[in-house]
Design an enzyme around this catalytic site. Structure first.
Site, PDB file in Angstrom:
ATOM      1  N   ASP A  16       0.854  -1.188   0.000  1.00 56.20           N
ATOM      2  CA  ASP A  16       0.000   0.000   0.000  1.00 56.20           C
ATOM      3  C   ASP A  16       0.887   1.233   0.000  1.00 56.20           C
ATOM      4  O   ASP A  16       1.597   1.502   0.975  1.00 56.20           O
ATOM      5  CB  ASP A  16      -0.906  -0.021   1.236  1.00 56.20           C
ATOM      6  N   ASP A 112      -2.392   2.439  -6.506  1.00 56.09           N
ATOM      7  CA  ASP A 112      -1.401   2.528  -5.435  1.00 56.09           C
ATOM      8  C   ASP A 112      -1.398   1.333  -4.485  1.00 56.09           C
ATOM      9  O   ASP A 112      -0.827   1.407  -3.391  1.00 56.09           O
ATOM     10  CB  ASP A 112      -1.615   3.812  -4.630  1.00 56.09           C
ATOM     11  N   GLU A 113      -2.000   0.222  -4.883  1.00 57.72           N
ATOM     12  CA  GLU A 113      -1.957  -0.943  -4.000  1.00 57.72           C
ATOM     13  C   GLU A 113      -2.141  -2.233  -4.789  1.00 57.72           C
ATOM     14  O   GLU A 113      -2.730  -2.246  -5.877  1.00 57.72           O
ATOM     15  CB  GLU A 113      -3.030  -0.856  -2.904  1.00 57.72           C
TER      16      GLU A 113
END
Length: 415
Positions: A16, A112-113
């Site tokens: 993350d 983003d993860e």
């Protein structure tokens, strides 16, 4: 080493990125480091909201989805920047490429993860060493911080990555649940939204531990099958695999837009419906897909929101067809009060290669003629940048920065 890699279970990471958009801007311009920074969809307009913010801004109370005016009130020194999606996509692709150096079993979830399964990566060291090396590499080469959750399944890995930020690393095993997971408030559990939390709190389920020990039949009564699923997750049970193909799955494709001001102006509403239908058509075309259910969403000035849909006996993918049904639904269900936001979504979407089209000779000829026109427009659009036949007044809403992403960029790292 064998203690780290179970004989039957899995070892899964959830990566993350911390304050991703803001962190990317700081990496691009180091002078922003240490300052309160927010990325907002449109700082100049009422509809502008905070997409993400730096930890310095969060310390002042700035939160995601907060209106820009409120963020500025809480933090007068706040630096607000427009999103630079190309920059974020590039950083995201570079991060995911680093994951491919560890394993091909990667499941991007958003820009983003993502998850990786390192069960077969014993040759790279134990999971802690692999996570530390990955975290250090992302920080050194991209100047971006991330948190990593290490667990035997996806749910626990996701919960673990949230436990320490920024630059956190947390191991969460089933034997850790009583003292690491169960004391947390129920609203902190991944998969429990505000409404679900309120329903659980109403029956005195205020922590994840209480959910883990709750009566499954009572949970089913108030939450349906999701109640049992959440109880299993609270007990560390999650059989979902890390699926590299999951990014290609989609069931609906839509587009929504907040109006610059609440309106009952039918011309403005009609223009927005055209734009939304065009956006949906373009995204369906990009996916080579079609759907057979059209839904509209209307959010009124007082934030009351309704959704209405119509299921069709056939698949559609053209703007004209989408717009016709969306207009009919809108006319039927609009109560004439001022509108704040409109959305159009095509649901029950399938890739065209899996759809058996049954067209009679007249339909075929009609579609073939249309296709010629679409091909001409596409060629001209590629040459001149925009559809040259599109007549619009005022701002092109689709050209404005958006705060959400479609999943079609998540395979960028493979290129």
């Amino acid at each position: 080493m064998s203690n780290w890699y179970p004989k039957k279970g899995r070892v899964i990471f959830h990566i993350d990125m911390n304050c991703f958009y803001a962190s990317v801007e700081m990496a691009y311009n180091p002078k922003l480091k240490g300052k309160p920074l927010a990325i907002a969809g449109n700082p100049e307009e009422r509809k502008g909201i905070v997409v993400t913010s730096s930890y310095e801004a969060r310390e002042k109370g700035v939160k995601t989805t907060m209106p820009v005016w409120q963020a500025r009130k809480l933090c007068p020194s706040l630096i607000i920047m427009h999103p630079n999606f190309d920059r974020y996509r590039t950083a995201s692709a570079e991060m995911f490429k680093m994951l491919t150096d560890i394993t091909p079993i990667i499941q991007p979830v958003s820009i983003d993860e993502g998850y990786i399964d390192i069960t077969e990566c014993k040759h790279l060291g134990n999971p802690i060493e692999i996570a530390q090396n990955l975290q250090n590499r992302i920080l050194k080469e991209l100047d971006l911080p991330c948190s990593i959750g290490i667990a035997p399944n996806k749910f626990l890995a996701k919960m673990a990555s949230d436990m320490k930020k920024p630059l956190g690393m947390t191991v969460l095993r089933k034997r850790d649940l009583p003292y690491k997971l169960w004391p947390l408030p129920i609203e902190k559990m991944y998969g429990v939204g505000k409404k679900t939390a309120e329903k659980l709190q109403a029956i005195d389920i205020t922590t994840i531990g209480k959910l883990a020990h709750a009566n499954v039949y009572q949970l089913r009564q108030i939450l349906g099958i999701n109640g049992e699923r959440l109880k299993n997750r609270a007990n560390g049970i999650d059989h979902r695999i890390v699926d590299p193909e999951a990014v290609n799955e989609f069931k609906s494709i839509g587009s929504s837009q907040t109006l610059p001001e609440d309106t009952t102006n039918e011309a403005d509403i009609r223009q927005l419906l055209h734009l939304l239908a065009e956006n949906v058509e373009r995204r369906l075309k990009r996916k080579q897909a079609a759907g057979r259910n059209v839904q509209i969403m209307i959010k009124y000035y007082d934030h009351k929101t309704i959704t209405r849909s119509r299921k069709l006996p056939y698949y559609i993918d053209k703007k004209a067809d989408i717009l016709m049904i969306a207009k009919e639904l809108f006319i039927q269900h609009w109560n004439s009060e001022p509108i704040r936001l409109l959305g159009i979504t095509v649901q029950e979407v399938e890739e065209k290669q899996y759809i058996a089209q049954q067209l009679d000779i007249f339909t075929y000829e009609k579609e073939a003629e249309k296709e010629k026109l679409y091909n001409v427009i596409d060629r001209l659009s590629q040459k001149y940048g925009k559809n040259p036949f599109k007549q619009m007044h005022g701002t092109n809403i689709d050209d404005q920065p958006h705060t959400s992403f479609q999943k079609d960029f998540l395979n960028d790292y493979k290129q």
